[in-house]
Design an enzyme around this catalytic site. Structure first.
Site, PDB file in Angstrom:
ATOM      1  N   HIS A 482       0.836  -1.211   0.000  1.00  0.00           N
ATOM      2  CA  HIS A 482       0.000   0.000   0.000  1.00  0.00           C
ATOM      3  C   HIS A 482       0.867   1.256   0.000  1.00  0.00           C
ATOM      4  O   HIS A 482       0.674   2.158  -0.832  1.00  0.00           O
ATOM      5  CB  HIS A 482      -0.909  -0.020   1.230  1.00  0.00           C
ATOM      6  N   GLU A 483       1.811   1.330   0.932  1.00  0.00           N
ATOM      7  CA  GLU A 483       2.627   2.544   1.049  1.00  0.00           C
ATOM      8  C   GLU A 483       3.576   2.707  -0.133  1.00  0.00           C
ATOM      9  O   GLU A 483       3.836   3.834  -0.572  1.00  0.00           O
ATOM     10  CB  GLU A 483       3.402   2.538   2.373  1.00  0.00           C
ATOM     11  N   HIS A 486       1.835   4.510  -2.857  1.00  0.00           N
ATOM     12  CA  HIS A 486       1.914   5.973  -2.763  1.00  0.00           C
ATOM     13  C   HIS A 486       3.251   6.471  -3.312  1.00  0.00           C
ATOM     14  O   HIS A 486       3.309   7.456  -4.060  1.00  0.00           O
ATOM     15  CB  HIS A 486       1.782   6.411  -1.301  1.00  0.00           C
ATOM     16  N   HIS A 489       3.437   6.428  -7.016  1.00  0.00           N
ATOM     17  CA  HIS A 489       2.640   7.521  -7.590  1.00  0.00           C
ATOM     18  C   HIS A 489       3.523   8.764  -7.730  1.00  0.00           C
ATOM     19  O   HIS A 489       3.499   9.461  -8.756  1.00  0.00           O
ATOM     20  CB  HIS A 489       1.444   7.809  -6.688  1.00  0.00           C
TER      21      HIS A 489
END
Length: 703
Positions: A482-483, A486, A489
């Protein structure tokens, strides 16, 4: 320009590896080997301290003052440029350079304030944060600056604005107007500043109090709870909900004690909500939610509630099935029990995963060494984007802790895209949360030069031992994916302006890339490529993978209903004021309409809900991001999670824009549908049905 340098040039670094078994050669990749041991730093005889993040001024705490002075001078020069009648540069370019100058100090300082173990550095960073906040406050009250920006955006600039120029300029205007700069009455503008400071103060106090343990006398507790909450003192500190306790009385009492109403917290919440409402009204908005949702995919409170209500109608029966299953589990344990309650849900969720799917950290963690997981991410990114994660050698003084890795993100054709600092291991004093920090946003400096983004991913993983690397539980592995979503991105965005770089986009799109990464972390084809036992290096069996994937999707409906309930509360609190009743009265009414379990008398869960401060009318964003991530997965990656064609399209049409494109237009162009509240609700119901089908498949095979 603020003299913050690029952090060196790309070079491949060899890594050392201590074999866990001397009888066989390691087949781990260099990246896996690096992350399966603690970070090593090159010995420097001269001990040249390059400074935090390679910034020379930060080789000592006092260097923050130099950065502040440079920031002040550069900002003043840019303001002069913006106000000059002979200006030749686009206004939005000047504003973005100003934003970059401020963010490069503020974002870095905010991170160091939270993460650095030495008080001198943390205090110096905090002072820098205050200095930049003061500069920003002055900018937000500079009426001349606002007027020249508005003229350049709404009319025409010295050089014709592109669609991106206009969009980013409008975002700067929104920031200005949310601070009340457009108000004609000076007293109103002063009131906005006063309210903004009050909201910040109330919010900080509320967040601090949300996690404060509750003290209770032993004599007031049942004997069973005294045994669970062992203490030699006359009082016991209840620091959480004790959801993993097998004793139902202990779970119930901890729930009621920890969530018992706190008058001071209640006062802080009410003061913050009142101040937010007054701020919104002064700035010309009917509610704070109306103000907060500008520029979002769902951009009005009415539309958010349409989304939440439709979702609620379609999810109610599905959540009831989940609750009934847990209720049966509890009755099997004790036929005389009153049935499943709010304090039971986490316990029976974990119990079902262990008993129905035989999923436990003890069984799975050996297959999820940190090195194996990083190798999995690297292989996935190579397949999707042609990108490689390379362990980069750290210089002396570059990091705030010796247990930090540095990754360079390298594209097969474009070269170096940016840096990710990985602060993965738990340590005393470190914030106990998994998160992503932008230290420097990417932006175009010229036609051929791009300012490389720098981010930090912070986790709290167990440290490696002499006999084993860091071994992750399945949930830790999900959080890692998940992290890193980020972080990627930020790495894959290629925006003209840093103000909209990477995760600097609307809140209801910002979580899409990270939630999508959880789909990859739960796909059997992806897991089979990297999940290997850290000692034998044998891959995880198909049967184990199937059980894990099923367990991850268990009880999705009731979990979604809980998030829906949170989002409704967030909307109601940030609507019209005064509230109809207390914050608890509003919660009781919302729980009756939107959650399948009853309110527990004499509790005030909302006083522990710190997201009310950070999200403020945007908590629904998590649900929207889930809906969009599911649709993207089904449309582009379900058939082949390693598709380069799909990965390239996803990067170019979604990730590359950051916040530089209206999020509704971005979603419409990529998915081919208008993201209305009804469609988004349907997407989320489809996700729940999809997850349930995966659970049913595993259960069928099991029987």
């Amino acid at each position: 320009m603020c003299p913050i340098p690029f952090l060196g040039s790309f070079q491949k670094v060899s890594c050392s590896w201590t074999h866990l078994s001397r009888r066989c050669l390691s087949v781990w990749s260099p990246l896996a080997e690096a992350f399966n041991t603690r970070p090593t730093q090159k010995f420097n005889y001269r001990k040249n301290d390059v400074g935090l993040f390679g910034i020379p001024e930060l080789n000592r705490p006092e260097g923050f003052r130099q950065l502040q002075e440079t920031c002040i001078n550069t900002t003043a020069s840019l303001i002069e440029q913006a106000l000059s009648p002979s200006r030749e540069k686009k206004m939005v370019e000047i504003f973005d350079e100003m934003s970059d100058t401020l963010c490069q100090v503020a974002d870095l300082a905010e991170f160091i304030r939270l993460a650095h173990p030495e008080e001198k550095h943390a205090k110096a960073a905090e002072e820098a944060c205050c200095t930049v906040s003061g500069i920003v406050e002055n900018l937000n009250t500079n009426l001349r600056l606002y007027k020249v920006l508005k003229d350049a955006v709404t009319r025409e600039d010295v050089v014709k604005n592109s669609a991106v120029d206009k969009h980013v300029g409008e975002l700067f205007l929104i920031d200005f107007e949310q601070s009340g700069i457009h108000l004609k009455n000076e007293s109103d503008r002063e009131k906005v500043v006063e309210l903004t400071n009050a909201i910040l103060n109330y919010g900080q106090q509320f967040v601090g109090g949300a996690s404060t343990p509750r003290m209770v006398k032993k004599s007031l507790l049942p004997g069973s709870l005294r045994n669970v909450l062992a203490s030699e003192e006359d009082t016991i500190l209840v620091s959480g909900l004790y959801t993993d306790s097998a004793d139902p009385v202990a779970r119930e009492m901890a729930f009621k004690i920890f969530l018992h109403p706190d008058p001071h917290q209640d006062m802080l919440l009410n003061k913050m909500l009142e101040a937010r409402y007054e701020l919104a009204k002064i700035c010309g908005f009917p509610t704070y939610a109306s103000r907060a949702l500008r520029g979002s995919i769902i951009d009005s409170p009415d539309q958010v509630m349409i989304f939440l209500k439709k979702l609620s109608q379609n999810i109610w029966d599905k959540a009831k099935i989940d609750f009934d299953l847990m209720n049966n589990m509890k009755l099997l344990e004790n036929p005389l029990s009153s049935g499943v309650q709010s304090w039971d849900i986490p316990y029976y969720t974990q119990k079902a995963k262990k008993e129905w799917f035989r999923v436990s950290s003890k069984e799975y963690s050996p297959y999820f060494s940190l090195g194996a997981c990083m190798d999995g991410l690297n292989n996935l990114f190579q397949s999707l984007y042609g990108i490689q994660l390379v362990n980069f050698e750290l210089s002396t003084g570059e990091c705030w802790s010796p247990d930090v890795y540095k990754l360079s993100v390298v594209h097969e054709k474009e070269g170096l895209l940016g840096y990710i600092y990985c602060d993965f291991y738990e340590r005393t004093g470190k914030p106990n949360q998994d998160c992503h920090f932008t230290i420097r946003g990417g932006r175009s400096l010229s036609e051929n030069i791009y300012q490389l983004p720098i981010v930090v991913v912070m986790l709290n993983l167990p440290t490696p031992r002499w006999s084993s690397p860091s071994l992750l539980s399945p949930s830790m592995m999900d959080n890692l994916f998940h992290e890193i979503g980020h972080a990627m991105h930020s790495m894959l965005a290629r925006t003209k302006y840093q103000h909209v770089s990477g995760t600097r986009c609307s809140t209801d799109f910002a979580e899409v890339p990270s939630v999508l990464m959880e789909y990859f972390a739960s796909d059997h084809r992806v897991l089979k490529r990297f999940a290997r036992h850290f000692q034998t290096q044998q891959p995880m069996s198909d049967e184990m993978v199937q059980r894990l994937c099923g367990a991850k999707r268990l009880f999705t409906a009731c979990e979604t209903q809980l998030q829906l309930f949170y989002a409704v509360i967030d909307q109601k609190y940030h609507g019209a004021h005064p509230l109809k009743g207390s914050t608890t009265d509003v919660l009781v009414e919302a729980q009756k309409d939107f959650y399948g379990l009853p309110y527990v008398p004499n509790t005030a869960w909302q006083l522990r809900f710190s997201h009310l401060v950070g999200y403020g009318a945007k908590y629904y964003s998590y649900l929207v991001s889930r809906a969009l991530a599911h649709s993207i997965w089904k449309s582009y990656f379900e058939k082949d999670p390693f598709s380069r064609e799909s990965g390239e399209r996803y990067r170019m049409e979604c990730l590359s824009h950051g916040g530089g494109k209206n999020p509704r237009d971005l979603v419409r162009d990529f998915l081919g549908v208008d993201p209305t509240p009804d469609i988004l609700a349907d997407y989320l119901i489809n996700e729940i049905d999809y997850h349930q089908s995966q659970v049913d498949l595993v259960m069928k095979n099991r029987t």
